[in-house]
Design an enzyme around this catalytic site. Sequence first.
Site, PDB file in Angstrom:
ATOM      1  N   ARG A   1       0.803  -1.081   0.080  1.00 40.30           N
ATOM      2  CA  ARG A   1      -0.013   0.035   0.118  1.00 40.30           C
ATOM      3  C   ARG A   1       0.845   1.321   0.005  1.00 40.30           C
ATOM      4  NH1 ARG A   1      -4.562   0.681  -1.818  1.00 40.30           N
ATOM      5  NH2 ARG A   1      -5.287  -1.105  -0.477  1.00 40.30           N
TER       6      ARG A   1
ATOM      7  N   GLN B   1      -7.846  -7.318  -8.791  1.00 39.43           N
ATOM      8  CA  GLN B   1      -7.920  -6.102  -9.232  1.00 39.43           C
ATOM      9  C   GLN B   1      -6.406  -5.359  -9.493  1.00 39.43           C
ATOM     10  OE1 GLN B   1     -10.596  -2.937  -8.141  1.00 39.43           O
ATOM     11  NE2 GLN B   1      -9.121  -1.866  -6.689  1.00 39.43           N
TER      12      GLN B   1
ATOM     13  N   ARG C   1       1.907  -6.592  -9.512  1.00 37.27           N
ATOM     14  CA  ARG C   1       2.478  -5.996  -7.865  1.00 37.27           C
ATOM     15  C   ARG C   1       2.041  -6.854  -7.012  1.00 37.27           C
ATOM     16  NH1 ARG C   1      -3.003  -2.500  -5.812  1.00 37.27           N
ATOM     17  NH2 ARG C   1      -4.657  -4.188  -6.100  1.00 37.27           N
TER      18      ARG C   1
ATOM     19  N   HIS D   1       1.084   3.068 -10.516  1.00 37.39           N
ATOM     20  CA  HIS D   1       0.116   3.627  -9.408  1.00 37.39           C
ATOM     21  C   HIS D   1       0.901   4.441  -8.336  1.00 37.39           C
ATOM     22  CE1 HIS D   1      -3.314   3.237  -6.578  1.00 37.39           C
ATOM     23  NE2 HIS D   1      -4.161   2.657  -7.601  1.00 37.39           N
TER      24      HIS D   1
ATOM     25  N   GLU E   1      -1.268   8.696 -11.526  1.00 33.74           N
ATOM     26  CA  GLU E   1      -0.951   7.572 -12.188  1.00 33.74           C
ATOM     27  C   GLU E   1      -0.910   7.328 -13.630  1.00 33.74           C
ATOM     28  OE1 GLU E   1      -3.977   4.934 -10.470  1.00 33.74           O
ATOM     29  OE2 GLU E   1      -4.043   5.990  -8.568  1.00 33.74           O
TER      30      GLU E   1
HETATM   31  O1  TA6 Z   1      -6.115   4.074  -9.116  1.00 29.75           O
HETATM   32  C1  TA6 Z   1      -7.339   4.260  -8.497  1.00 29.75           C
HETATM   33  C2  TA6 Z   1      -7.940   3.254  -7.912  1.00 29.75           C
HETATM   34  O2  TA6 Z   1      -8.344   2.190  -8.948  1.00 29.75           O
HETATM   35  C3  TA6 Z   1      -9.057   3.425  -7.108  1.00 29.75           C
HETATM   36  O3  TA6 Z   1     -10.533   3.096  -7.575  1.00 29.75           O
HETATM   37  C4  TA6 Z   1      -8.692   2.453  -5.568  1.00 29.75           C
HETATM   38  O4  TA6 Z   1      -9.405   1.202  -5.732  1.00 29.75           O
HETATM   39  C5  TA6 Z   1      -7.454   2.507  -5.826  1.00 29.75           C
HETATM   40  O5  TA6 Z   1      -7.167   2.339  -7.182  1.00 29.75           O
HETATM   41  C6  TA6 Z   1      -6.576   1.493  -5.034  1.00 29.75           C
HETATM   42  O6  TA6 Z   1      -6.696   0.198  -5.256  1.00 29.75           O
HETATM   43  P1  TA6 Z   1      -6.410  -1.119  -4.489  1.00 29.75           P
HETATM   44  O7  TA6 Z   1      -6.540  -2.257  -5.548  1.00 29.75           O
HETATM   45  O8  TA6 Z   1      -4.636  -0.976  -4.439  1.00 29.75           O
HETATM   46  O9  TA6 Z   1      -6.660  -1.182  -3.136  1.00 29.75           O
END
Ligand code: TA6
Length: 296
Positions: A56, A80, A85, A165, A270
Amino acid sequence: PTVDLSNNVVTATLPTGESAQVHLFGATVTSWKTSDGKERLFLSTAADLTGKKPIRGGVPIVFPVFGPPPKDHETSQLPQHGFARNNTWEFMGKSSSESTDSKSDDSVKLDFGLSSSMLPEDTKNKWPYEFGLVYSVTLSKSTLKVQLQVQNKGEKPFDFQCLFHTYFTVNDISQTTVSGLEGTQYIDKVQKAQTFTEKHDALPIEGETDRVYTTPALPPIVVKEGGKETLVITRDSLPDVTVWNGWVDKIAGMGDFEPKDGWKRYLCIEPGFVSSWTKLEAGEAWEGSTVAEAKL
Ligand code: TA6
């Protein structure tokens, strides 16, 4: 420059005091300090650094899909933001700029690799393509450059998205604005993913902000604090840029985001290629990069 690898963390330092730290897990840059000793990246104090989940903060690498994968897409089984990563990369070594006039102390480039053969079986089964990624982190006087090269090593073409990111640290989000986006289109994830045109020449962050801007002209993105330029982000082959701050409630709900008032001291800018899919034919390669320059 000195580079050392211990406990799966690569630390690079320049004689003038700049430093960068990269965890082999996710090849995640977790620290970037400029010669004034100032930390430029935000890293949650509750970030999991044991390899159990994505780190994080810092610069998580998003590949081969940004956000929740589309249901009807080949990436639909992936987590996601994809798998890059949350897998361990290999450190491929360092190189300093070869220039002869002893400027080789001015920068150091660290190379990392991740290939399909390094992935766990179950991940490979979720996205059955042969690929090679080479990720380079270049630290110099006042800049941090990250570059990703994607190679299709198989016989079948594949579609991918990629994005850096990056969690930048700011002194106070209420004093922070983002310039360079005026006139560009963005998808606002806080407003039912509707599309708008950016009107601000200096966008203030006054609440949860989660926008994907498409900027084909690749304008430099300028972060200002109290009206003073603090960061300039430039890009190559990365037409999109997400601006994200989760604000109070989203951050309160993130178990690995600490301190809880940390939403006041970070801003994600990002750079990526996420508004469409890049198709890579068998044997082809693609690369994209971004440079963050701190205004000392
Ligand atoms: O890049 C923005 C985003 O897509 C937000 O919508 C939020 O979900 C953030 O990434 C963090 O995502 P993660 O999967 O790292 O918790």
